[in-house]
Motif scaffolding. Sequence first.
Motif, PDB file in Angstrom:
ATOM      1  N   ASN A  24       0.834  -1.202   0.000  1.00 10.00           N
ATOM      2  CA  ASN A  24       0.000   0.000   0.000  1.00 10.00           C
ATOM      3  C   ASN A  24       0.868   1.252   0.000  1.00 10.00           C
ATOM      4  N   VAL A  25       1.670   1.380  -1.046  1.00 10.80           N
ATOM      5  CA  VAL A  25       2.544   2.541  -1.245  1.00 10.80           C
ATOM      6  C   VAL A  25       2.515   2.889  -2.728  1.00 10.80           C
ATOM      7  N   SER A  26       3.017   4.059  -3.049  1.00 10.11           N
ATOM      8  CA  SER A  26       3.100   4.465  -4.458  1.00 10.11           C
ATOM      9  C   SER A  26       4.307   3.790  -5.122  1.00 10.11           C
ATOM     10  N   PRO A  27       4.307   3.722  -6.455  1.00 12.57           N
ATOM     11  CA  PRO A  27       5.494   3.192  -7.136  1.00 12.57           C
ATOM     12  C   PRO A  27       6.767   3.974  -6.781  1.00 12.57           C
ATOM     13  N   GLU A  28       6.638   5.286  -6.571  1.00  7.65           N
ATOM     14  CA  GLU A  28       7.794   6.101  -6.201  1.00  7.65           C
ATOM     15  C   GLU A  28       8.345   5.688  -4.840  1.00  7.65           C
ATOM     16  N   GLN A  29       7.457   5.446  -3.873  1.00  7.31           N
ATOM     17  CA  GLN A  29       7.899   5.017  -2.543  1.00  7.31           C
ATOM     18  C   GLN A  29       8.558   3.636  -2.609  1.00  7.31           C
ATOM     19  N   ALA A  30       7.972   2.746  -3.390  1.00  6.82           N
ATOM     20  CA  ALA A  30       8.551   1.407  -3.538  1.00  6.82           C
ATOM     21  C   ALA A  30       9.938   1.505  -4.155  1.00  6.82           C
ATOM     22  N   PHE A  31      10.059   2.294  -5.206  1.00  2.00           N
ATOM     23  CA  PHE A  31      11.343   2.453  -5.894  1.00  2.00           C
ATOM     24  C   PHE A  31      12.400   3.026  -4.960  1.00  2.00           C
ATOM     25  N   GLN A  32      12.055   4.085  -4.230  1.00  2.00           N
ATOM     26  CA  GLN A  32      13.027   4.716  -3.328  1.00  2.00           C
ATOM     27  C   GLN A  32      13.496   3.736  -2.262  1.00  2.00           C
ATOM     28  N   SER A  33      12.595   2.911  -1.771  1.00  2.46           N
ATOM     29  CA  SER A  33      12.954   1.934  -0.756  1.00  2.46           C
ATOM     30  C   SER A  33      13.854   0.837  -1.317  1.00  2.46           C
ATOM     31  N   LEU A  34      13.502   0.330  -2.478  1.00  6.02           N
ATOM     32  CA  LEU A  34      14.221  -0.805  -3.055  1.00  6.02           C
ATOM     33  C   LEU A  34      15.582  -0.441  -3.624  1.00  6.02           C
ATOM     34  N   ARG A  35      15.759   0.790  -4.045  1.00 10.69           N
ATOM     35  CA  ARG A  35      17.037   1.171  -4.656  1.00 10.69           C
ATOM     36  C   ARG A  35      18.179   1.246  -3.642  1.00 10.69           C
ATOM     37  N   SER A  36      17.851   1.333  -2.374  1.00 14.01           N
ATOM     38  CA  SER A  36      18.861   1.447  -1.324  1.00 14.01           C
ATOM     39  C   SER A  36      19.317   0.075  -0.848  1.00 14.01           C
ATOM     40  N   LEU A  37      20.587  -0.223  -1.053  1.00 12.60           N
ATOM     41  CA  LEU A  37      21.136  -1.486  -0.555  1.00 12.60           C
ATOM     42  C   LEU A  37      21.241  -1.482   0.969  1.00 12.60           C
ATOM     43  N   LYS A  38      21.337  -0.314   1.560  1.00 13.33           N
ATOM     44  CA  LYS A  38      21.331  -0.225   3.025  1.00 13.33           C
ATOM     45  C   LYS A  38      19.947  -0.600   3.561  1.00 13.33           C
ATOM     46  N   ASN A  39      18.884  -0.158   2.891  1.00 21.68           N
ATOM     47  CA  ASN A  39      17.525  -0.560   3.282  1.00 21.68           C
ATOM     48  C   ASN A  39      17.352  -2.065   3.157  1.00 21.68           C
ATOM     49  N   PHE A  40      17.978  -2.659   2.155  1.00 22.17           N
ATOM     50  CA  PHE A  40      17.849  -4.099   1.926  1.00 22.17           C
ATOM     51  C   PHE A  40      18.221  -4.877   3.180  1.00 22.17           C
ATOM     52  N   ASP A  41      19.227  -4.423   3.896  1.00 25.05           N
ATOM     53  CA  ASP A  41      19.634  -5.096   5.133  1.00 25.05           C
ATOM     54  C   ASP A  41      18.530  -5.070   6.191  1.00 25.05           C
ATOM     55  N   ASP A  42      17.647  -4.059   6.143  1.00 23.98           N
ATOM     56  CA  ASP A  42      16.565  -3.959   7.128  1.00 23.98           C
ATOM     57  C   ASP A  42      15.471  -4.996   6.924  1.00 23.98           C
ATOM     58  N   TRP A  43      15.289  -5.483   5.702  1.00 21.39           N
ATOM     59  CA  TRP A  43      14.195  -6.420   5.460  1.00 21.39           C
ATOM     60  C   TRP A  43      14.624  -7.740   4.796  1.00 21.39           C
TER      61      TRP A  43
END
Length: 174
Positions: A34-53
């Motif tokens: 339940n997010v926009s494509p922009e929010q999904a993209f910003q989250s997924l592009r970060s390899l640092k975020n990847f470690d969180d999930w």
Amino acid sequence: MIVLYILAALVLVVIILMLVAPKGAKLERAIVANVSPEQAFQSLRSLKNFDDWSPWSNRDPNSIRGYKGKDGEVGSIAWWKGNKEVGEGEQEVKSMDPNSYIETELRFQKPFKAVNKSYWRIAPEGNGTKVTWGFEAKFKMPMNIMFLFISMDGAIGKDYETGLERWKTFVEKV
């Protein structure tokens, strides 16, 4: 003489298995957040975020992790060294199409050497966004023989499902 025939037969069997065994595999899993494509993209592009999930991030609390380059940009790299379950390797962002696609290259060093492709496809769906997480592997001979007995879906399919569920929880909190 019998020993030579047996050895020749074994070599022939290995050659045949190499020729009929898969040369690669592809795996995909998808989820709607339940997010926009922009929010999904910003989250997924970060390899640092990847470690969180990531489904693998908590399998070795003593693993060593690091980053190179500007996070979220083409050329950025996340690397890790961990136990047998986590292994050793790095992931590099190779290409991006804003709000629709991210491709990375996975370079494993341990427990075995391999270079594979991972990607996220991002698309609007209803009031949310559908994210498809994919993995493509190529198998070199004679290593491809083991994939006659190992299913890529069985090996990492559940990890991808777990990862997407964790990502959805992560991105919907932001």
